[in-house]
Write an enzyme that holds these catalytic residues in place. Structure first.
Site, PDB file in Angstrom:
ATOM      1  N   LYS A 140     -12.783 -65.702  20.556  1.00  0.00           N
ATOM      2  CA  LYS A 140     -11.517 -66.131  20.644  1.00  0.00           C
ATOM      3  C   LYS A 140     -10.622 -64.710  20.620  1.00  0.00           C
ATOM      4  O   LYS A 140     -10.938 -63.993  19.928  1.00  0.00           O
ATOM      5  CB  LYS A 140     -11.127 -66.946  19.549  1.00  0.00           C
ATOM      6  CG  LYS A 140      -9.571 -67.031  19.031  1.00  0.00           C
ATOM      7  CD  LYS A 140      -9.104 -68.188  20.021  1.00  0.00           C
ATOM      8  CE  LYS A 140      -7.896 -68.659  19.549  1.00  0.00           C
ATOM      9  NZ  LYS A 140      -7.655 -69.762  18.609  1.00  0.00           N
ATOM     10  N   LEU A 141      -9.495 -64.634  21.194  1.00  0.00           N
ATOM     11  CA  LEU A 141      -8.838 -63.375  21.204  1.00  0.00           C
ATOM     12  C   LEU A 141      -7.419 -63.691  21.239  1.00  0.00           C
ATOM     13  O   LEU A 141      -7.045 -64.781  22.023  1.00  0.00           O
ATOM     14  CB  LEU A 141      -9.239 -62.239  21.710  1.00  0.00           C
ATOM     15  CG  LEU A 141      -8.918 -62.094  23.474  1.00  0.00           C
ATOM     16  CD1 LEU A 141      -9.370 -60.669  23.616  1.00  0.00           C
ATOM     17  CD2 LEU A 141      -9.333 -63.264  23.998  1.00  0.00           C
ATOM     18  N   SER A 142      -6.248 -63.076  20.938  1.00  0.00           N
ATOM     19  CA  SER A 142      -5.014 -63.342  21.287  1.00  0.00           C
ATOM     20  C   SER A 142      -4.836 -62.958  22.770  1.00  0.00           C
ATOM     21  O   SER A 142      -5.450 -61.997  23.236  1.00  0.00           O
ATOM     22  CB  SER A 142      -4.041 -62.571  20.546  1.00  0.00           C
ATOM     23  OG  SER A 142      -4.182 -61.056  20.668  1.00  0.00           O
TER      24      SER A 142
ATOM     25  N   THR B  16      -0.429 -62.030  19.837  1.00  0.00           N
ATOM     26  CA  THR B  16       0.604 -62.503  20.677  1.00  0.00           C
ATOM     27  C   THR B  16       1.914 -62.704  19.912  1.00  0.00           C
ATOM     28  O   THR B  16       3.012 -62.788  20.487  1.00  0.00           O
ATOM     29  CB  THR B  16       0.108 -64.005  21.198  1.00  0.00           C
ATOM     30  OG1 THR B  16      -1.042 -63.850  22.158  1.00  0.00           O
ATOM     31  CG2 THR B  16       1.335 -64.443  22.110  1.00  0.00           C
ATOM     32  N   ALA B  17       1.843 -63.016  18.688  1.00  0.00           N
ATOM     33  CA  ALA B  17       2.919 -62.924  17.780  1.00  0.00           C
ATOM     34  C   ALA B  17       3.622 -61.840  17.676  1.00  0.00           C
ATOM     35  O   ALA B  17       4.877 -61.685  18.144  1.00  0.00           O
ATOM     36  CB  ALA B  17       2.888 -63.028  16.215  1.00  0.00           C
TER      37      ALA B  17
ATOM     38  N   HIS C  35      -0.339 -69.738  12.497  1.00  0.00           N
ATOM     39  CA  HIS C  35      -1.099 -70.751  11.974  1.00  0.00           C
ATOM     40  C   HIS C  35      -0.661 -71.791  11.193  1.00  0.00           C
ATOM     41  O   HIS C  35       0.545 -72.081  11.359  1.00  0.00           O
ATOM     42  CB  HIS C  35      -2.492 -70.177  11.516  1.00  0.00           C
ATOM     43  CG  HIS C  35      -3.239 -69.123  12.225  1.00  0.00           C
ATOM     44  ND1 HIS C  35      -3.314 -69.423  13.749  1.00  0.00           N
ATOM     45  CD2 HIS C  35      -3.796 -67.983  12.216  1.00  0.00           C
ATOM     46  CE1 HIS C  35      -4.250 -68.447  14.175  1.00  0.00           C
ATOM     47  NE2 HIS C  35      -4.318 -67.573  13.586  1.00  0.00           N
TER      48      HIS C  35
END
Length: 298
Positions: free
Chosen positions: A55-57, A131-132, A170
């Site tokens: 998983k990654l942004s 991404t934030a 989250h």
């Protein structure tokens, strides 16, 4: 063949991968060795090309497209799921003119106020390549006074006054109000109003060094794992709870409902469009390097 698989301990990820790593589906001869990290740590492991699957942004993915291809399954995209910029009242302490007010949860006041004030704040962010942080840069390109923190520590840093504002992701979407904190802006909502697209948060990528047939098999198995989770939503409850940082079951499933949806089964045309738009926008603004490889696995 045994493959390393990295994802966060958050409920959406453990919900997605429970069936895959616990043999609840036929894994077609593949074994998976999971490890758990926060998203920024996962991003940096991908930069080094370490995991077979991770998983990654989406912001970070732009820097490793040469090493990894994006699966159609397992992604976190959606509407109303974006990061939030929060603060500890009263907001008036950030405003130069005492006659100006800020409406907090009920609105963002005058746009000129909020977009002029935020760049002056010290902001805690959950990682440079999240991404934030990408969305924060789109909305507030002049907001450069940032401190990188573990996402779960941001709320307390705002409360203590270590930072002026925090960029939360989250499950903190469900807890910040209980701690007396308020929203400045929902950056997912900002993106949606600007583009009309779902916000791409995180994706699952596979290492290009693996044989193509293995990459395609991984894509197929992740989809089956998501489908199994949807068909048996309580099957992984104990596993999800064991990694959920003392969350209540209600909050756990709110989290899952928010981040696991049709795009997690398959990106489809809409999901791919949103991801491509994010990359095109970031490239246009000089936020990411030029991408020469094909983004998607298939």
């Amino acid at each position: 063949m045994k493959l390393t698989l990295g994802f966060s301990p958050c409920p959406n990820d453990t919900f997605i991968f429970d069936a895959l790593i616990h043999g609840k589906i036929d894994t077609e001869g593949l074994e998976f060795e999971p490890f758990y990290d926060d998203v920024e740590t996962l991003n940096h492991k991908a930069f080094r090309g370490e995991p077979d699957i991770t998983k990654l942004s989406y912001h970070a993915f732009a820097y490793v497209v040469d090493k990894y291809a994006l699966l159609d399954a397992g992604s976190a995209l959606g509407f109303g799921v974006g990061p939030m910029l929060i603060y500890k009242p009263p907001f008036e302490r950030f405003i130069d003119k005492p006659d100006r007010t800020f409406q907090g949860e009920d609105g963002i006041g005058e746009v000129t106020d909020i977009f002029g004030i935020v760049p002056k704040l010290k902001i805690g962010i959950p990682g440079k390549y999240t991404t934030a942080n990408f969305l924060l840069g789109l909305a507030f390109p002049e907001a450069t006074n940032k401190e990188i923190m573990v996402f779960s520590e941001i709320e307390d840093a705002v409360i203590s006054g270590k930072i002026d504002a925090g960029l939360i992701i989250h499950e903190n979407r469900f807890t910040y109000q209980d701690k007396g904190l308020k929203k400045i802006i929902d950056l997912g909502d900002y993106w949606e109003k600007q583009t009309g697209c779902a916000i791409p948060l995180g994706g699952i990528v596979v290492n290009r060094k693996l044989p193509l047939d293995v990459q395609l098999k991984v894509n197929r198995l992740v989809r089956k794992s998501v489908e199994y989770a949807f068909a048996n939503p309580k099957s992984g409850l104990e596993y999800i709870r064991s990694h959920a940082q003392e969350m209540s079951e209600e909050v756990m499933y709110k989290h899952i409902d928010l981040y696991v949806n049709k795009y997690s089964v398959d990106l489809g045309v809409e999901g791919r469009k949103a991801i491509q738009l994010m990359f095109d926008t970031a490239l246009e603004k000089g936020i990411i390097p030029e991408i020469k490889e094909k983004i998607f696995l298939t």
